[in-house]
Design a protein around this motif. Sequence first.
Motif, short mmCIF file in Angstrom:
data_model
loop_
_atom_site.label_atom_id
_atom_site.label_comp_id
_atom_site.label_asym_id
_atom_site.label_seq_id
_atom_site.Cartn_x
_atom_site.Cartn_y
_atom_site.Cartn_z
N GLU A 196 -42.44 59.32 -3.39
CA GLU A 196 -42.25 60.35 -4.41
C GLU A 196 -41.71 59.72 -5.68
O GLU A 196 -41.31 58.55 -5.70
CB GLU A 196 -41.27 61.39 -3.89
N GLU A 197 -41.68 60.52 -6.73
CA GLU A 197 -41.22 60.02 -8.03
C GLU A 197 -40.47 61.13 -8.76
O GLU A 197 -40.92 62.29 -8.77
CB GLU A 197 -42.41 59.56 -8.86
N ILE A 198 -39.32 60.79 -9.36
CA ILE A 198 -38.56 61.75 -10.16
C ILE A 198 -38.88 61.50 -11.62
O ILE A 198 -38.66 60.39 -12.14
CB ILE A 198 -37.05 61.62 -9.90
N LEU A 199 -39.42 62.51 -12.29
CA LEU A 199 -39.83 62.38 -13.69
C LEU A 199 -38.64 62.58 -14.62
O LEU A 199 -37.54 62.94 -14.20
CB LEU A 199 -40.93 63.40 -13.99
N ASP A 200 -38.88 62.36 -15.91
CA ASP A 200 -37.80 62.47 -16.90
C ASP A 200 -37.20 63.87 -16.96
O ASP A 200 -36.02 64.03 -17.28
CB ASP A 200 -38.32 62.07 -18.29
N ASP A 201 -38.03 64.90 -16.68
CA ASP A 201 -37.52 66.27 -16.72
C ASP A 201 -36.93 66.69 -15.38
O ASP A 201 -36.72 67.87 -15.13
CB ASP A 201 -38.63 67.24 -17.13
N GLU A 202 -36.65 65.71 -14.50
CA GLU A 202 -36.03 65.88 -13.19
C GLU A 202 -36.94 66.51 -12.14
O GLU A 202 -36.51 66.76 -11.01
CB GLU A 202 -34.73 66.72 -13.30
N ARG A 203 -38.20 66.75 -12.49
CA ARG A 203 -39.14 67.24 -11.47
C ARG A 203 -39.40 66.14 -10.43
O ARG A 203 -39.48 64.95 -10.78
CB ARG A 203 -40.46 67.65 -12.10
N VAL A 205 -42.07 64.71 -7.91
CA VAL A 205 -43.51 64.74 -7.67
C VAL A 205 -43.83 63.90 -6.44
O VAL A 205 -43.42 62.74 -6.35
CB VAL A 205 -44.30 64.22 -8.89
N HIS A 207 -46.41 61.85 -4.22
CA HIS A 207 -47.69 61.15 -4.36
C HIS A 207 -48.65 61.60 -3.26
O HIS A 207 -48.23 61.85 -2.11
CB HIS A 207 -47.49 59.64 -4.28
N GLU A 260 -45.03 69.31 -5.71
CA GLU A 260 -43.90 68.97 -6.57
C GLU A 260 -42.82 70.04 -6.50
O GLU A 260 -43.07 71.18 -6.10
CB GLU A 260 -44.35 68.75 -8.01
N SER A 263 -36.64 70.13 -8.71
CA SER A 263 -35.67 69.03 -8.67
C SER A 263 -35.60 68.50 -7.24
O SER A 263 -36.17 69.07 -6.32
CB SER A 263 -34.28 69.51 -9.12
#
Length: 407
Positions: A196-203, A205, A207, A260, A263
């Motif tokens: 998984e990955e945490i984006l800049d807006d804290e979402r 996501v 894979h 997704e 948070s």
Amino acid sequence: MTYFCKMTEEMEVQILARLPPKSLMRFKCVCKSWHALLYNPHFVAKHLHLYNNQPSSTCILFKRSVLSRTEHNKEELVFTFLNLRNDNKSNADHNLIHFNVEDLHFPSSMGLKSRGQFIELPGLELGESVHIVGHCDGLFCLSLYTGELVFYNPAIKEFRVLPQSCHEDAFSSTLGFGYDPKRKDYVLLSIVSYGEEILDDERLVIHPPQAEIYTLSTNSWREIETHYLETETTYFWGNETFSTYFNGVFYWLGYEEKREFVSFYDRLEEEKKQVIILFDTFDEVFHNMPLPDCFYEFPTHEMSLTVWNESIALFGFYRCEFETFEVWVMDEFDGWTKHLSVVPKVDQEVDIPLALWRRNEVLLVDRDGRIFSYNFDTENLKFFPVHGVSRGDFQAVVCVNSIVSVK
């Protein structure tokens, strides 16, 4: 003068096809014709059917953890074959079961550190073990703590280390081993996750899943499509290392998860929907199906998948006021029928159910690491001379012996 009748070739084949694999391996040196016969695919298939088509005999492979004899407070693994023969055709008396026990000795060239039958483990971290991924026609697929995958036929002492996967850097994988009847080949399926990955807006996501398949005849991997492992908003994942294979189809217990989340903490609150994931080798397509409805109403069922009486079945405990052991059988319309619901009459506290075997028995492990069989009909217990440590690492596979080669 005494005259001996010369056996016909067909008589030789019928006799040899009923002998144990170990005997046949010794007979390779008798003559060139026998050596050629033992590697003939038609004879291998005939032996697989005739030698194992004995309803009074059963072979079970156990994996169990035992205490090390050389290092204090450290566990080691032992793989043990238990061959059982029941001379009572009514199968009503456990005491008439005869068995012999044989510990496996793995070849040193497989890369495992061992002393005789004892496999030394590098540590207690998750995954630092040897797992049985699956069994088919006398072949076992093993996942080693070295990171390698191996096809192994212990009856003829042959093994093959598989080449590196296309997704060797994946975060995790779900594996399935079996036979592809359309292509007449042994295959290993891998569904991998890249985490998984945490984006800049804290979402958060997730894979998407990817999949690949290994075929024994080509000794190579190839990627396959993952259609039906995803919807517009969710993905489907397997949560078992060990797959169940039956008639060209793989089965895993799994779950459906959102693609997704708002948070990381939002994900912790999400309740995953438990499902069964299928892969049909004929058209190489994934499917999913629900569990019995009551599993969602009362999510305290601890179940495993297996093949039982020529059907796919769920078995395990319903953890309610009483420890109820249940067996659910899949019907021809992909629904479920409760076949059995009993409270086992045992004095021991049961830790885990290992496997269903025969038509009316289950292999269990108690809290002391002792393995025993419980008969649903007679309520009799039979303890086997195979045990491990309390709360140890156990697996049990009802299997066959064969001369199927992995070369």
